[in-house]
Design an enzyme around this catalytic site. Sequence first.
Site, PDB file in Angstrom:
ATOM      1  N   ASP A 110      27.271  99.604 108.845  1.00 52.88           N
ATOM      2  CA  ASP A 110      28.583  99.114 108.398  1.00 52.88           C
ATOM      3  C   ASP A 110      28.409  97.725 107.779  1.00 52.88           C
ATOM      4  O   ASP A 110      28.176  97.602 106.578  1.00 52.88           O
ATOM      5  CB  ASP A 110      29.527  99.117 109.610  1.00 52.88           C
ATOM      6  CG  ASP A 110      30.891  98.562 109.297  1.00 52.88           C
ATOM      7  OD1 ASP A 110      31.265  98.513 108.123  1.00 52.88           O
ATOM      8  OD2 ASP A 110      31.603  98.179 110.242  1.00 52.88           O
ATOM      9  N   PHE A 159      37.427 103.574 110.101  1.00 53.58           N
ATOM     10  CA  PHE A 159      36.954 103.505 111.479  1.00 53.58           C
ATOM     11  C   PHE A 159      36.861 104.914 112.047  1.00 53.58           C
ATOM     12  O   PHE A 159      37.836 105.664 112.043  1.00 53.58           O
ATOM     13  CB  PHE A 159      37.896 102.647 112.330  1.00 53.58           C
ATOM     14  CG  PHE A 159      37.390 102.454 113.718  1.00 53.58           C
ATOM     15  CD1 PHE A 159      36.357 101.565 113.984  1.00 53.58           C
ATOM     16  CD2 PHE A 159      37.923 103.180 114.770  1.00 53.58           C
ATOM     17  CE1 PHE A 159      35.869 101.389 115.268  1.00 53.58           C
ATOM     18  CE2 PHE A 159      37.440 103.015 116.068  1.00 53.58           C
ATOM     19  CZ  PHE A 159      36.416 102.118 116.310  1.00 53.58           C
TER      20      PHE A 159
HETATM   21  P1  5GP Z   1      26.954  96.925 111.604  1.00 47.72           P
HETATM   22  O1  5GP Z   1      26.171  96.000 112.473  1.00 47.72           O
HETATM   23  O2  5GP Z   1      26.183  97.562 110.487  1.00 47.72           O
HETATM   24  O3  5GP Z   1      28.261  96.310 111.164  1.00 47.72           O
HETATM   25  O4  5GP Z   1      27.514  98.083 112.464  1.00 47.72           O
HETATM   26  C1  5GP Z   1      26.755  98.796 113.276  1.00 47.72           C
HETATM   27  C2  5GP Z   1      27.426  99.020 114.602  1.00 47.72           C
HETATM   28  O5  5GP Z   1      28.836  98.775 114.606  1.00 47.72           O
HETATM   29  C3  5GP Z   1      27.250 100.463 114.916  1.00 47.72           C
HETATM   30  O6  5GP Z   1      26.077 100.642 115.658  1.00 47.72           O
HETATM   31  C4  5GP Z   1      28.483 100.790 115.716  1.00 47.72           C
HETATM   32  O7  5GP Z   1      28.215 100.528 117.062  1.00 47.72           O
HETATM   33  C5  5GP Z   1      29.529  99.828 115.235  1.00 47.72           C
HETATM   34  N1  5GP Z   1      30.412 100.447 114.212  1.00 47.72           N
HETATM   35  C6  5GP Z   1      30.423 100.214 112.895  1.00 47.72           C
HETATM   36  N2  5GP Z   1      31.369 100.957 112.258  1.00 47.72           N
HETATM   37  C7  5GP Z   1      31.979 101.673 113.228  1.00 47.72           C
HETATM   38  C8  5GP Z   1      33.034 102.648 113.212  1.00 47.72           C
HETATM   39  O8  5GP Z   1      33.633 103.036 112.194  1.00 47.72           O
HETATM   40  N3  5GP Z   1      33.373 103.181 114.404  1.00 47.72           N
HETATM   41  C9  5GP Z   1      32.772 102.821 115.569  1.00 47.72           C
HETATM   42  N4  5GP Z   1      33.198 103.423 116.662  1.00 47.72           N
HETATM   43  N5  5GP Z   1      31.768 101.914 115.623  1.00 47.72           N
HETATM   44  C10 5GP Z   1      31.379 101.348 114.465  1.00 47.72           C
END
Ligand code: 5GP
Length: 188
Positions: A110, A159
Site C-alpha cells: 500500500d 480498504f
Molecule cells: P504498507 O506498509 O505498504 O502501507 O502497507 C502494508 C501493510 O498495511 C499490510 O501488510 C497490511 O497489514 C496493511 N494494509 C494496507 N492496506 C490495507 C487494506 O486495505 N486493508 C487492510 N486490512 N490492511 C491493509
Amino acid sequence: MQRDIERILIPQEKIAARVRELAQEIVADHTPPRMMGEPEISIVPILTGAMIFCCDLIRHIPLAMKIGLMTVSSYPGKSLRAQPAQVLGQQLKAEDVKDHHVLLIDDILDSGQTIRLVKPFVESLGAATVKTAVLLRKDRPTAREVAADYVGFEIPDEFVVGYGLDYNNYYRNLPDIVTLTREAIERQ
Ligand code: 5GP
Ligand code: MG
C-alpha cells in the site's frame, strides 16, 4: 460477519488459482542448491496479515526452506490509512538469514513503508538476496514505487479485509478479499 461485507473483490477460488501460479514462478526462480554451501531459501512472512497467504503459498513450493517470523504493524486497530510502520517483534535466527535467499511475504503493498522498513533490516542480517511476494498491490503511486518481485493481484485503492487482512483485528478468517459496509466500519 457476512452481513458486514459490501462487495467481494476477489473470490477464494481466484485467490487459490493465483497463489498456485505465484508458487510456480517462485519455484522456477529458485532452483534447489546443488552444492554444499550454496544459499538456501528462508521464508519470512510479515505477520499478522500475511499468515494465511504464506500458509497457502508455501504448501505449493516443494523446496527445502526455513521460516522466520516478523510482526509489523502499520494499520493498528481501526486505521483505514497507513500509520508509521513499526516492528512489533521478530523471531529471525541470524543463521537462517545470513547467506540465504530470503523471500519476504506480505499480504498487501500500500504505502510501501513496511517493505521499506523490513528489507534493509533483513539485508543487514547478511541475506544473500531479498525478494518480496505480495498477494495484493493497491493501485496507487506509493505502492508501485517499491519493487515487488511477485504480485498476486492489482486492486483499486480501497480498504479491504479477508484472507488474513483485518479491520480492528477482525475479518481475517473471511476466505475472500472483500470491502466492508460503511455501517460495519462505523460500528466497530
Ligand atoms: P504498507 O506498509 O505498504 O502501507 O502497507 C502494508 C501493510 O498495511 C499490510 O501488510 C497490511 O497489514 C496493511 N494494509 C494496507 N492496506 C490495507 C487494506 O486495505 N486493508 C487492510 N486490512 N490492511 C491493509
Ligand atoms: Mg501487514
